[in-house]
Design a protein around this motif. Structure first.
Motif, PDB file in Angstrom:
ATOM      1  N   LEU A  21      59.000  33.211  67.412  1.00 24.28           N
ATOM      2  CA  LEU A  21      60.157  33.507  68.254  1.00 24.28           C
ATOM      3  C   LEU A  21      59.501  33.962  69.640  1.00 24.28           C
ATOM      4  O   LEU A  21      60.438  33.718  70.445  1.00 24.28           O
ATOM      5  N   SER A  22      58.462  34.361  69.453  1.00 20.09           N
ATOM      6  CA  SER A  22      57.805  34.613  70.955  1.00 20.09           C
ATOM      7  C   SER A  22      57.823  33.351  72.095  1.00 20.09           C
ATOM      8  O   SER A  22      58.299  33.182  73.000  1.00 20.09           O
ATOM      9  N   HIS A  23      57.430  32.114  71.290  1.00 17.76           N
ATOM     10  CA  HIS A  23      57.510  30.662  72.040  1.00 17.76           C
ATOM     11  C   HIS A  23      58.902  30.622  72.265  1.00 17.76           C
ATOM     12  O   HIS A  23      59.264  29.726  72.998  1.00 17.76           O
ATOM     13  N   ALA A  24      59.741  30.557  71.141  1.00 12.94           N
ATOM     14  CA  ALA A  24      61.171  30.346  71.422  1.00 12.94           C
ATOM     15  C   ALA A  24      61.773  30.963  72.763  1.00 12.94           C
ATOM     16  O   ALA A  24      62.467  30.401  73.438  1.00 12.94           O
ATOM     17  N   ALA A  25      61.432  32.246  72.705  1.00 15.02           N
ATOM     18  CA  ALA A  25      62.087  33.124  73.657  1.00 15.02           C
ATOM     19  C   ALA A  25      61.551  32.757  74.981  1.00 15.02           C
ATOM     20  O   ALA A  25      62.399  32.602  76.089  1.00 15.02           O
ATOM     21  N   ALA A  26      60.151  32.384  75.269  1.00 19.03           N
ATOM     22  CA  ALA A  26      59.934  31.934  76.688  1.00 19.03           C
ATOM     23  C   ALA A  26      60.174  30.855  76.896  1.00 19.03           C
ATOM     24  O   ALA A  26      60.447  30.527  78.207  1.00 19.03           O
ATOM     25  N   GLU A  27      60.345  29.764  76.067  1.00 19.77           N
ATOM     26  CA  GLU A  27      60.925  28.603  76.395  1.00 19.77           C
ATOM     27  C   GLU A  27      62.244  28.599  76.947  1.00 19.77           C
ATOM     28  O   GLU A  27      62.472  27.850  77.662  1.00 19.77           O
ATOM     29  N   ALA A  28      63.116  29.459  76.020  1.00 24.39           N
ATOM     30  CA  ALA A  28      64.533  29.459  76.428  1.00 24.39           C
ATOM     31  C   ALA A  28      64.718  30.063  77.741  1.00 24.39           C
ATOM     32  O   ALA A  28      65.400  29.661  78.525  1.00 24.39           O
ATOM     33  N   ALA A  29      64.050  31.074  78.167  1.00 30.55           N
ATOM     34  CA  ALA A  29      63.980  31.895  79.142  1.00 30.55           C
ATOM     35  C   ALA A  29      63.510  30.771  80.372  1.00 30.55           C
ATOM     36  O   ALA A  29      64.121  30.843  81.530  1.00 30.55           O
ATOM     37  N   PHE A  30      62.514  30.070  80.365  1.00 34.63           N
ATOM     38  CA  PHE A  30      62.059  28.958  81.090  1.00 34.63           C
ATOM     39  C   PHE A  30      63.206  27.789  81.539  1.00 34.63           C
ATOM     40  O   PHE A  30      63.374  27.569  82.635  1.00 34.63           O
ATOM     41  N   HIS A  31      63.611  27.468  80.490  1.00 33.60           N
ATOM     42  CA  HIS A  31      64.788  26.596  80.434  1.00 33.60           C
ATOM     43  C   HIS A  31      65.948  26.895  81.367  1.00 33.60           C
ATOM     44  O   HIS A  31      66.749  26.025  81.642  1.00 33.60           O
ATOM     45  N   ALA A  32      66.029  28.020  81.200  1.00 35.80           N
ATOM     46  CA  ALA A  32      67.352  28.854  81.767  1.00 35.80           C
ATOM     47  C   ALA A  32      67.468  29.017  83.163  1.00 35.80           C
ATOM     48  O   ALA A  32      68.203  29.241  83.891  1.00 35.80           O
ATOM     49  N   LEU A  33      66.123  28.886  83.695  1.00 35.87           N
ATOM     50  CA  LEU A  33      65.865  29.030  85.053  1.00 35.87           C
ATOM     51  C   LEU A  33      66.428  27.743  85.859  1.00 35.87           C
ATOM     52  O   LEU A  33      66.582  26.580  85.268  1.00 35.87           O
ATOM     53  N   PRO A  34      66.737  28.009  87.193  1.00 36.18           N
ATOM     54  CA  PRO A  34      67.239  26.812  87.704  1.00 36.18           C
ATOM     55  C   PRO A  34      66.086  25.770  88.104  1.00 36.18           C
ATOM     56  O   PRO A  34      64.914  26.480  88.179  1.00 36.18           O
ATOM     57  N   PRO A  35      66.473  24.479  88.127  1.00 36.60           N
ATOM     58  CA  PRO A  35      65.420  23.503  88.255  1.00 36.60           C
ATOM     59  C   PRO A  35      64.280  23.775  89.449  1.00 36.60           C
ATOM     60  O   PRO A  35      63.157  23.577  89.112  1.00 36.60           O
ATOM     61  N   GLN A  36      64.963  24.374  90.406  1.00 31.59           N
ATOM     62  CA  GLN A  36      63.938  24.741  91.714  1.00 31.59           C
ATOM     63  C   GLN A  36      62.996  25.704  91.532  1.00 31.59           C
ATOM     64  O   GLN A  36      61.740  25.779  91.699  1.00 31.59           O
ATOM     65  N   ARG A  37      63.479  26.716  90.737  1.00 33.25           N
ATOM     66  CA  ARG A  37      62.626  28.006  90.061  1.00 33.25           C
ATOM     67  C   ARG A  37      61.453  27.507  89.190  1.00 33.25           C
ATOM     68  O   ARG A  37      60.326  27.696  89.089  1.00 33.25           O
ATOM     69  N   ARG A  38      61.853  26.448  88.185  1.00 33.36           N
ATOM     70  CA  ARG A  38      60.764  25.861  87.322  1.00 33.36           C
ATOM     71  C   ARG A  38      59.911  24.949  87.977  1.00 33.36           C
ATOM     72  O   ARG A  38      58.719  25.104  87.799  1.00 33.36           O
ATOM     73  N   GLU A  39      60.250  24.275  89.036  1.00 32.67           N
ATOM     74  CA  GLU A  39      59.381  23.696  89.735  1.00 32.67           C
ATOM     75  C   GLU A  39      58.229  24.510  90.469  1.00 32.67           C
ATOM     76  O   GLU A  39      57.220  24.391  90.934  1.00 32.67           O
ATOM     77  N   ALA A  40      58.931  25.391  91.066  1.00 33.94           N
ATOM     78  CA  ALA A  40      58.105  26.497  91.861  1.00 33.94           C
ATOM     79  C   ALA A  40      57.022  26.942  90.924  1.00 33.94           C
ATOM     80  O   ALA A  40      56.223  27.342  91.594  1.00 33.94           O
ATOM     81  N   ASP A  41      57.552  27.460  89.876  1.00 34.12           N
ATOM     82  CA  ASP A  41      56.546  28.099  88.867  1.00 34.12           C
ATOM     83  C   ASP A  41      55.422  27.050  88.514  1.00 34.12           C
ATOM     84  O   ASP A  41      54.432  27.425  88.786  1.00 34.12           O
ATOM     85  N   HIS A  42      55.638  25.771  88.381  1.00 31.46           N
ATOM     86  CA  HIS A  42      54.853  24.844  88.289  1.00 31.46           C
ATOM     87  C   HIS A  42      53.607  24.805  89.366  1.00 31.46           C
ATOM     88  O   HIS A  42      52.768  24.647  89.337  1.00 31.46           O
ATOM     89  N   ARG A  43      54.468  24.779  90.681  1.00 31.22           N
ATOM     90  CA  ARG A  43      53.678  24.605  92.223  1.00 31.22           C
ATOM     91  C   ARG A  43      52.629  25.724  92.062  1.00 31.22           C
ATOM     92  O   ARG A  43      51.706  25.676  92.379  1.00 31.22           O
ATOM     93  N   SER A  44      53.288  27.046  91.601  1.00 37.09           N
ATOM     94  CA  SER A  44      52.354  28.121  91.675  1.00 37.09           C
ATOM     95  C   SER A  44      51.130  28.139  91.036  1.00 37.09           C
ATOM     96  O   SER A  44      50.026  28.729  91.590  1.00 37.09           O
ATOM     97  N   TRP A  45      51.140  27.532  90.014  1.00 34.50           N
ATOM     98  CA  TRP A  45      49.790  27.344  89.323  1.00 34.50           C
ATOM     99  C   TRP A  45      48.470  26.843  89.808  1.00 34.50           C
ATOM    100  O   TRP A  45      47.654  26.937  89.923  1.00 34.50           O
ATOM    101  N   ARG A  46      49.189  25.734  90.789  1.00 38.00           N
ATOM    102  CA  ARG A  46      48.369  24.965  91.496  1.00 38.00           C
ATOM    103  C   ARG A  46      47.792  25.753  92.846  1.00 38.00           C
ATOM    104  O   ARG A  46      46.824  25.745  93.378  1.00 38.00           O
ATOM    105  N   ASP A  47      48.972  26.265  93.625  1.00 37.55           N
ATOM    106  CA  ASP A  47      48.743  26.646  95.139  1.00 37.55           C
ATOM    107  C   ASP A  47      47.995  28.141  94.707  1.00 37.55           C
ATOM    108  O   ASP A  47      46.983  28.157  95.607  1.00 37.55           O
ATOM    109  N   VAL A  48      47.964  28.679  93.822  1.00 39.62           N
ATOM    110  CA  VAL A  48      47.479  30.250  93.754  1.00 39.62           C
ATOM    111  C   VAL A  48      46.105  30.014  93.546  1.00 39.62           C
ATOM    112  O   VAL A  48      45.227  30.782  94.167  1.00 39.62           O
ATOM    113  N   TYR A  49      45.532  28.896  92.794  1.00 38.34           N
ATOM    114  CA  TYR A  49      44.011  28.661  92.518  1.00 38.34           C
ATOM    115  C   TYR A  49      43.549  27.750  93.519  1.00 38.34           C
ATOM    116  O   TYR A  49      42.183  27.687  93.487  1.00 38.34           O
ATOM    117  N   GLU A  50      44.173  27.072  94.245  1.00 34.29           N
ATOM    118  CA  GLU A  50      43.672  25.733  94.970  1.00 34.29           C
ATOM    119  C   GLU A  50      42.529  26.394  95.901  1.00 34.29           C
ATOM    120  O   GLU A  50      41.621  25.788  96.426  1.00 34.29           O
TER     121      GLU A  50
END
Length: 97
Positions: A21-50
């Protein structure tokens, strides 16, 4: 093979359900975000640690190119980990009553 004790079975079931259920909730919340927000989330994993300093964060800098994958689902890996619950249930079933 003896049955798993009811209390053990209930705890193992709870751990399984909580994980799924935790995974299902996290996946649903992520996919409910606008596409730009999802892309920003992906980029932040790279940018923060770069730009981390390897002398200060040696372990993180070794894996930083792998960190963008953290934005992806780990459900399959979680299911693999749930196999440990099954192994534990089997071990509990073998213990003497």
């Amino acid at each position: 093979m003896a049955a798993v004790w009811p209390a053990d079975a209930a705890r193992l079931y709870l751990a399984f359900i909580d994980t799924v259920l935790s995974h299902a909730a996290a996946e649903a919340a992520f996919h409910a975000l606008p596409p730009q927000r999802r892309e920003a989330d992906h980029r932040s994993w790279r940018d923060v640690y770069e730009d981390l300093d390897p002398a200060t964060y040696p372990s993180l800098t070794v894996v930083r190119r792998e960190l963008p994958a953290m934005a992806d689902s780990s459900f399959e890996e979680a299911v693999d980990l749930l196999e440990a619950l099954r192994a534990r249930a089997r071990a509990l079933a073998r213990r003497p009553a």
